[in-house]
Design a protein around this motif. Structure first.
Motif, PDB file in Angstrom:
ATOM      1  N   UNK A 283      37.714  -1.163  12.586  1.00 21.10           N
ATOM      2  CA  UNK A 283      37.265  -0.399  13.742  1.00 21.10           C
ATOM      3  C   UNK A 283      37.445  -1.252  14.989  1.00 21.10           C
ATOM      4  N   UNK A 284      37.752  -0.615  16.116  1.00 18.18           N
ATOM      5  CA  UNK A 284      37.861  -1.329  17.389  1.00 18.18           C
ATOM      6  C   UNK A 284      37.352  -0.422  18.504  1.00 18.18           C
ATOM      7  N   UNK A 285      36.771  -1.040  19.528  1.00 15.35           N
ATOM      8  CA  UNK A 285      36.222  -0.297  20.658  1.00 15.35           C
ATOM      9  C   UNK A 285      37.104  -0.534  21.882  1.00 15.35           C
ATOM     10  N   UNK A 286      37.546   0.548  22.507  1.00 12.63           N
ATOM     11  CA  UNK A 286      38.337   0.437  23.723  1.00 12.63           C
ATOM     12  C   UNK A 286      37.472  -0.029  24.886  1.00 12.63           C
ATOM     13  N   UNK A 287      38.134  -0.426  25.959  1.00 10.71           N
ATOM     14  CA  UNK A 287      37.398  -0.800  27.167  1.00 10.71           C
ATOM     15  C   UNK A 287      36.598   0.384  27.695  1.00 10.71           C
ATOM     16  N   UNK A 288      37.068   1.602  27.432  1.00 11.75           N
ATOM     17  CA  UNK A 288      36.355   2.808  27.870  1.00 11.75           C
ATOM     18  C   UNK A 288      35.108   3.066  27.038  1.00 11.75           C
ATOM     19  N   UNK A 289      34.973   2.390  25.892  1.00 16.00           N
ATOM     20  CA  UNK A 289      33.837   2.592  25.007  1.00 16.00           C
ATOM     21  C   UNK A 289      34.122   3.538  23.856  1.00 16.00           C
ATOM     22  N   UNK A 319      37.351  16.295  16.583  1.00 14.42           N
ATOM     23  CA  UNK A 319      38.314  16.121  15.497  1.00 14.42           C
ATOM     24  C   UNK A 319      39.011  14.775  15.641  1.00 14.42           C
ATOM     25  N   UNK A 320      39.121  14.041  14.528  1.00  9.76           N
ATOM     26  CA  UNK A 320      39.830  12.763  14.536  1.00  9.76           C
ATOM     27  C   UNK A 320      41.332  13.020  14.541  1.00  9.76           C
ATOM     28  N   UNK A 321      42.020  12.367  15.476  1.00 12.12           N
ATOM     29  CA  UNK A 321      43.459  12.564  15.633  1.00 12.12           C
ATOM     30  C   UNK A 321      44.177  11.216  15.616  1.00 12.12           C
ATOM     31  N   UNK A 322      45.361  11.232  15.023  1.00 12.61           N
ATOM     32  CA  UNK A 322      46.171  10.015  15.052  1.00 12.61           C
ATOM     33  C   UNK A 322      46.801   9.879  16.428  1.00 12.61           C
ATOM     34  N   UNK A 323      46.739   8.674  17.001  1.00 12.72           N
ATOM     35  CA  UNK A 323      47.277   8.443  18.339  1.00 12.72           C
ATOM     36  C   UNK A 323      48.403   7.423  18.256  1.00 12.72           C
ATOM     37  N   UNK A 324      49.297   7.494  19.215  1.00 12.64           N
ATOM     38  CA  UNK A 324      50.461   6.612  19.236  1.00 12.64           C
ATOM     39  C   UNK A 324      50.343   5.522  20.292  1.00 12.64           C
ATOM     40  N   UNK A 325      49.179   5.445  20.939  1.00 13.93           N
ATOM     41  CA  UNK A 325      49.000   4.468  22.011  1.00 13.93           C
ATOM     42  C   UNK A 325      47.620   3.833  21.909  1.00 13.93           C
ATOM     43  N   UNK A 326      47.562   2.556  22.200  1.00 13.20           N
ATOM     44  CA  UNK A 326      46.275   1.852  22.217  1.00 13.20           C
ATOM     45  C   UNK A 326      45.532   2.149  23.512  1.00 13.20           C
ATOM     46  N   UNK A 327      46.267   2.433  24.570  1.00 13.89           N
ATOM     47  CA  UNK A 327      45.649   2.684  25.867  1.00 13.89           C
ATOM     48  C   UNK A 327      46.490   2.069  26.962  1.00 13.89           C
ATOM     49  N   UNK A 328      46.100   2.309  28.190  1.00 17.13           N
ATOM     50  CA  UNK A 328      46.849   1.751  29.315  1.00 17.13           C
ATOM     51  C   UNK A 328      46.712   0.237  29.340  1.00 17.13           C
ATOM     52  N   UNK A 329      47.830  -0.437  29.061  1.00 17.09           N
ATOM     53  CA  UNK A 329      47.871  -1.906  29.143  1.00 17.09           C
ATOM     54  C   UNK A 329      46.803  -2.563  28.283  1.00 17.09           C
ATOM     55  N   UNK A 330      46.687  -2.116  27.033  1.00 15.46           N
ATOM     56  CA  UNK A 330      45.743  -2.720  26.107  1.00 15.46           C
ATOM     57  C   UNK A 330      46.465  -3.143  24.824  1.00 15.46           C
ATOM     58  N   UNK A 331      45.939  -4.167  24.188  1.00 18.21           N
ATOM     59  CA  UNK A 331      46.416  -4.621  22.885  1.00 18.21           C
ATOM     60  C   UNK A 331      45.185  -4.868  22.028  1.00 18.21           C
ATOM     61  N   UNK A 339      39.574  -3.880  22.016  1.00 18.50           N
ATOM     62  CA  UNK A 339      40.884  -4.005  22.644  1.00 18.50           C
ATOM     63  C   UNK A 339      40.761  -4.963  23.816  1.00 18.50           C
ATOM     64  N   UNK A 340      41.879  -5.536  24.225  1.00 18.36           N
ATOM     65  CA  UNK A 340      41.877  -6.446  25.366  1.00 18.36           C
ATOM     66  C   UNK A 340      42.985  -6.031  26.331  1.00 18.36           C
ATOM     67  N   UNK A 341      42.848  -6.464  27.566  1.00 18.84           N
ATOM     68  CA  UNK A 341      43.868  -6.157  28.563  1.00 18.84           C
ATOM     69  C   UNK A 341      45.159  -6.877  28.209  1.00 18.84           C
ATOM     70  N   UNK A 342      46.257  -6.144  28.222  1.00 18.15           N
ATOM     71  CA  UNK A 342      47.540  -6.728  27.841  1.00 18.15           C
ATOM     72  C   UNK A 342      48.129  -7.537  28.997  1.00 18.15           C
ATOM     73  N   UNK A 343      49.040  -8.458  28.700  1.00 18.74           N
ATOM     74  CA  UNK A 343      49.757  -9.145  29.776  1.00 18.74           C
ATOM     75  C   UNK A 343      50.503  -8.138  30.653  1.00 18.74           C
ATOM     76  N   UNK A 344      50.668  -8.474  31.921  1.00 16.36           N
ATOM     77  CA  UNK A 344      51.352  -7.576  32.849  1.00 16.36           C
ATOM     78  C   UNK A 344      52.785  -7.336  32.405  1.00 16.36           C
TER      79      UNK A 344
END
Length: 408
Positions: A283-289, A319-331, A339-344
């Protein structure tokens, strides 16, 4: 021979050197000095004093970039792909037979063969010892009985009225722990799961560990813990029935969140496809929570090629959905819980970029053969794995972990 005036000038120089307050350097000068330091010294400098920390925060920020810790027998190396540089160090401050449990920025949560926990700063070698598990554990009728014999694989037992669980080195095979530390204030939170059954927590200021089993009503529901994550003063617990519990640590005493837990009545379901095998679920928590569920899936058709699937609950449809992105500039680092902020921009040749998942050999072992490298970087958009070049001590097997200096 020195003249009286020469002696006076030398005395004045000594007085200036002895009486000068180096924390009060001109801010522009100090900022210039800090920005010229290598990455290790740059992060160390902020710990000198509060004035230096204030100036450090105004420096041109270096991108948060996952580094690797390479463990040897008596030393370690820190690999910074951003500088394409290896920093060699020692294990000073790390107990013999210590094992990695979790990390937060520069800090590692470690446990030794006596089941003694401590927090260790990789850059400054500062160490914080946590209360002994042998001290009275609050919140439930459970205690730890240590094995006093040396040289045995059995460290001791957790004992409660209904069961007795052996504790040994194999704790590392199924470890699940989180560490959070505010490097400015020194506040910290440690939570760890043992045997999917016991949940222990420690918060700075506590004089002992807290056992959560009775407070989360796990026994009556016949549930156990699979994983956990911590962000924004909230602990997220993933249970065996796919539910997510939330515990709020912002007050003096942690309290389970009931009404404001959007995941409480919506368990995560997943059924494997033919030729797939789930290796691990994290499990991981995004910066958005918002919460991610990450599956490490092995594909038989590709000779057990490792893949990572990410799922997120649609908060409108539940509903739980599969996503293809971690988020804007996140790894994210698999198993780290946030998640953490990705390098620029992309860093080096190791696949360090936005939308990546970082993992180590132990995340896939024993099902998948990772003889290529001790670690890998999975590009979520392409499902391609980049295997960073091996770094070893005298060609012997070593442990590798990812960490992100400066992240808090």
């Amino acid at each position: 021979m020195d003249t009286p005036n020469g002696l006076m000038r030398e005395e004045e120089r000594r007085n200036v050197s002895e009486n000068h307050d180096w924390s009060k350097l001109c801010p522009d000068l100090l900022r210039s000095i800090l920005e010229s330091l290598n990455s290790i010294d740059f992060h160390r400098a902020k710990t000198v004093c509060s004035d230096w920390y204030s100036i450090w925060k105004t420096c041109v920020k270096r991108p948060l970039c996952p580094w690797r810790i390479i463990y040897g027998k008596n030393s370690l190396m820190l690999v910074n792909p951003g500088e394409d540089k290896i920093y060699e160090g020692t294990n000073v401050g790390l107990s013999k037979d210590s094992y990695y449990m979790a990390s937060s920025g520069n800090w590692l949560l470690m446990v030794d063969s006596h089941l003694d926990f401590y927090i260790f700063d990789l850059l400054t070698c500062e160490r914080i010892d946590l209360p002994s598990m042998e001290s009275s554990i609050r919140g439930g009728n459970v205690r730890f009985e240590r094995n006093r014999e040396h040289g045995v694989s059995e460290w001791g037992h957790f004992v409660d009225p209904c069961r007795k669980d052996r504790v040994g080195k194999d704790i590392m095979c199924r470890r699940s722990a989180v560490l959070w530390i505010d490097e400015r204030t020194g506040d910290d939170v440690v939570v760890w799961i043992f045997n999917n059954h016991y949940l222990f927590s420690y918060k700075k200021g506590d004089d002992s560990w807290w056992n959560w089993n009775d407070h989360l009503n796990m026994e009556s529901l016949n549930l156990s813990f699979l994983d956990l994550a911590y962000r924004n003063s909230k602990l997220y617990l993933y249970t065996t029935n796919g539910h997510i519990k939330i515990v709020d640590f912002s007050g003096n005493d942690p309290i389970e969140v009931i009404e404001k837990n959007p995941y409480r009545e919506h368990p995560f379901p997943y059924f494997t496809n033919k030729g797939e095998r789930i290796c691990k679920t994290r499990m991981a928590i995004q910066r958005s929570g918002e919460v991610f569920i990450i599956l490490n899936v092995l594909e038989l058709i590709s000779k057990w090629k490792p893949l990572f699937y990410i799922f997120k609950m649609n908060l409108e449809s539940n509903i739980w959905e599969r996503v293809e992105s971690i988020g804007d500039d996140e790894v994210l680092i698999f198993g780290h819980g946030v998640t953490i902020r990705a390098p620029v921009q992309d860093v080096g040749d190791d696949g360090i970029k936005s939308g990546s998942i970082y993992f180590v050999r132990d995340d896939l072992w024993p099902i998948c053969d990772c003889s290529v490298s001790n670690c890998g970087v999975f590009d979520l958009a392409t499902s391609i794995i980049k295997w960073p070049k091996e770094v070893s001590f005298n060609n012997r097997y070593v442990k590798t972990q990812w960490f992100v200096p400066g992240f808090a």
